[in-house]
Design an enzyme around this catalytic site. Structure first.
Site, PDB file in Angstrom:
ATOM      1  N   HIS A 131       0.841  -1.201   0.000  1.00 63.34           N
ATOM      2  CA  HIS A 131       0.000   0.000   0.000  1.00 63.34           C
ATOM      3  C   HIS A 131       0.883   1.260   0.000  1.00 63.34           C
ATOM      4  O   HIS A 131       0.951   1.960  -0.982  1.00 63.34           O
ATOM      5  CB  HIS A 131      -1.039   0.057   1.135  1.00 63.34           C
ATOM      6  CG  HIS A 131      -1.977  -1.100   1.128  1.00 63.34           C
ATOM      7  ND1 HIS A 131      -2.772  -1.394   0.046  1.00 63.34           N
ATOM      8  CD2 HIS A 131      -2.219  -2.074   2.056  1.00 63.34           C
ATOM      9  CE1 HIS A 131      -3.484  -2.480   0.305  1.00 63.34           C
ATOM     10  NE2 HIS A 131      -3.156  -2.928   1.507  1.00 63.34           N
ATOM     11  N   ASP A 136      -4.689  -7.840  -4.301  1.00 66.73           N
ATOM     12  CA  ASP A 136      -5.085  -7.706  -2.897  1.00 66.73           C
ATOM     13  C   ASP A 136      -6.424  -8.353  -2.584  1.00 66.73           C
ATOM     14  O   ASP A 136      -6.498  -9.566  -2.424  1.00 66.73           O
ATOM     15  CB  ASP A 136      -5.078  -6.207  -2.549  1.00 66.73           C
ATOM     16  CG  ASP A 136      -5.251  -5.917  -1.072  1.00 66.73           C
ATOM     17  OD1 ASP A 136      -5.357  -6.876  -0.291  1.00 66.73           O
ATOM     18  OD2 ASP A 136      -5.271  -4.740  -0.681  1.00 66.73           O
TER      19      ASP A 136
END
Lengths: 443, 443
Positions: free
Chosen positions: B270, B321
């Site tokens: 991230h 993800d």
């Protein structure tokens, strides 16, 4: 191979799931006659033509510049700044004539139909031959678009666009004279002379932008539109606002409002960079806002104030604009997801609000399309719910998961235009696109 | 029907176009023996197995939580806030056991392969039975993932994740005890005991986050990783940063750096909300950053500082993800396009920089994959350049136009896993997904 499909006659469709005005229902029987839905009933046994998956109402592409499709995957050289894009867009505009534009648009509209769009508003400004000389038929380019839409089986709202200047107090230059008619009055005269005989076409008008139409000409366009759809590019980038305030002392929204351009038949395209006052003006005038999320990210325009507009009551709709992407599902989820990026929060719109934006036909002057209910136009879009992308989803989560490749079947006015992922009127629209785009860039 | 494909042996592929380290070339002959590329030559006549379109090196999915796939299109109720998502994610985690997780992951990895991914890093934290009781085989869940990847023909970097707390000074609660091992030492002991015999598997470790691993435990995980891939969730949302500063007086990046977690084998996942100091720390320590753009927009995380990191020399990679979307093309273009939205400018990355991010295998401990050159692993991904989406593009514009549905053929280690858009080892992974996801939500 193109095949003949009946325009009239009656048929019955049985949909595994269908998104009705009250939500997604199962076992939905839809009876169609003469291009309109006559009966919708739920919980029915299989009968008629079976549509597995989820059937949606017709999806509206509210903003299109068909020829920009030839720029897809071709504007990334030297990292691809805005100027790379604009230089190539103008080079392309220079090369098109009525024949080549017809062939290109036919492929583009074919791709749209395969992706699930049943109607398109074409914001059309490429009117004349080199230097601005009218073609022998001054509507040759408009006629090319009408013919292309007819071939592709898509409804067309043709927005004849007034484009008179290269900027505030800047004359048309380079290829731009092809876009212009000299004066708004000359534009209006040309527009009034065009009346194609085509069932699926609505005629409308457009102001290119406050940059390209001098203030004194705005009311001429608004009056010429006279209740028909009127579209305008509004505040796509910050520079437009700054230039407008510098040249005219007001934001573009204010300038349009002062000249009668806004109102319930008007659609403001982009509406990306607005003041609170601008948003209130759009709401008060009942002007719609058309977001073009995949283009606005491609061009680096920014994220428009979708939820702020919706909270004020502004109706939202969607367009694929430059066709960097032609995918109504991606466009629709981006309305929600870009707003999440800007707000850093989930849950901006409910799924029925997303469906409303995806199916908004009012902006195209087609208020009886975009709903699965008796009396409405029989436009049906069926989506595979068991593809790699959609496997396991809830049906009304379709806009978060599906892609253009998941559309299996599509009807426009009761005609089967797509069946089993194949376009029935144009053999492989992508082959048409490949040929025409390669030819354009070679020329 | 699954078919047997040879793992070894030699083959010759002729690619219409292929993206080599120097750029896209045409008429590319690629010779393969024993799972590796032996010769690459350009401008060759057609021979061997022909691959029309563009052949790319293997694409790496650097961040996966396989079970989140079952949330796709199911978290939009009541507009779908972050809490809707988290409540459903925990409900799902509660229902999985080694058998159902194997079946689900098999479908998910199958979808990944169909979409063009040749390898995946699984950030695995669902270790134990209800209440945190170990299974009879304490590695049953890890083994399920290894078996699923093996079935799907995808390379797996299994990141065994240390997850000890529900937040700063908060105990595990609800389903979370299933994620925990009590102490970092117990986690390390379990990890050390797992050594599957599988050709395509690399073992690595992960720190769930500074929220979930107390500071005193961080160095234990870093030491256990001992040069193998080490991943960590970093600053996905602003709240993590605020909580870290409040609890520990430092940003998460600083806390990780102070405890030896950062370094050239580490990937920060991230990296959305970073200070300038954090970015310098990642650069100095040669830590990678893995962006997950489609998840970060789904969860409303925000847009990470991609160009700012790249300018400092931080290597970027990409992951799907939560699998809201599984599409390496969409993920890759979003790296560029989200940055355009944030910067309100085009031209952030060159296309070879995008390819580098899409093919980055270092983060998976597979430095010899992700390039079409002699000696590299024979992982090849072929994309249709004449689909509705890609028709008319330049080959190296593929990341701006293609989608998962455009992958026609895929080899991993010289094995043909996808042929003519069909998975050769799993019959219709989407049917597997439909069955398993519906079963999970019914249970």
């Amino acid at each position: 191979m193109p095949v003949t499909v009946p325009v009239t006659g009656s048929s019955t469709y049985w949909c595994e799931h269908a998104w009705l005005p009250g939500g997604v229902a199962s076992g939905v029987r839809i009876d169609v006659a003469d291009g309109r839905i006559t009966v919708v009933s739920t919980g029915q046994p299989r009968t008629g033509s079976v549509r597995e998956g989820l059937t949606l109402p017709g999806l509206a592409n509210v903003h299109s510049h068909a020829f920009h499709r030839a720029l897809r995957g071709r504007t990334h050289h030297d990292r691809g700044t805005f100027w790379t894009w604009r230089e190539r867009m103008y080079a392309l505009a220079e090369r098109l004539d009525p024949d080549s534009y017809y062939r290109l648009a036919r492929g583009v509209y074919g791709e749209m139909v395969l992706a699930g769009y049943t109607s398109v508003a074409e914001f059309h400004y490429l009117h004349h031959a080199a230097g601005g000389t009218p073609y022998a038929d001054p509507h040759a380019m408009s006629a090319a678009l009408v013919a292309a839409a007819d071939d592709a089986g898509i409804r067309l709202c043709l927005l004849d666009t007034c484009y008179l200047a290269g900027g505030f107090d800047v004359e048309l230059r380079g290829v731009q004279p092809r876009f212009g008619d000299g004066t708004a009055e000359a534009w209006a005269e040309r527009v009034t002379g065009f009346s194609p005989r085509a069932d699926h076409v609505v005629l409308g008008a457009a102001v290119h932008s406050v940059r390209a139409v001098p203030e004194r000409a705005l009311s001429v366009v608004a009056e010429c539109a006279n209740g028909r759809p009127l579209h305008v590019h509004l505040s796509e980038q910050r520079a437009e606002n700054e230039d407008s305030v510098r040249a005219l002392g007001r934001t573009p929204t204010r300038v349009l409002d002062d000249n009668g351009v806004l109102g319930p038949n008007t659609t403001a395209v982009h509406a990306t960079h607005l003041t609170n006052g601008d948003m209130s003006t759009l709401a008060r005038s009942r002007t719609r806002a058309c977001f073009c999320p995949t283009t606005e990210r491609d061009l680096g325009d920014g994220i428009g104030p979708a939820t702020s507009l919706a909270e004020r009551g502004v109706r939202l709709c969607l367009g694929s604009d430059s066709h960097a992407v032609i995918d109504p599902f991606e466009e629709t989820r981006a309305l929600e997801l870009n707003d999440r990026l800007a707000a850093e929060a989930r849950g901006r719109f409910a799924v029925d609000e997303l469906l409303a934006a995806a199916t908004a036909h009012d902006a195209l002057g087609m208020p009886d399309a975009g709903r699965l209910e008796p009396g409405a136009r029989a436009d049906l879009v069926t989506v595979d719910l068991r593809s790699p992308r959609t496997a396991g989803i809830e049906a009304d989560g379709v806009f978060f998961a599906a892609g253009a490749a998941d559309v299996t079947d599509l009807l426009v006015a009761g005609r089967a235009i797509v069946r089993d992922r194949q376009h029935r009127l144009i053999e492989r629209p992508h082959a048409v696109l490949t040929d025409e785009i390669e030819r354009l860039w070679r020329s």
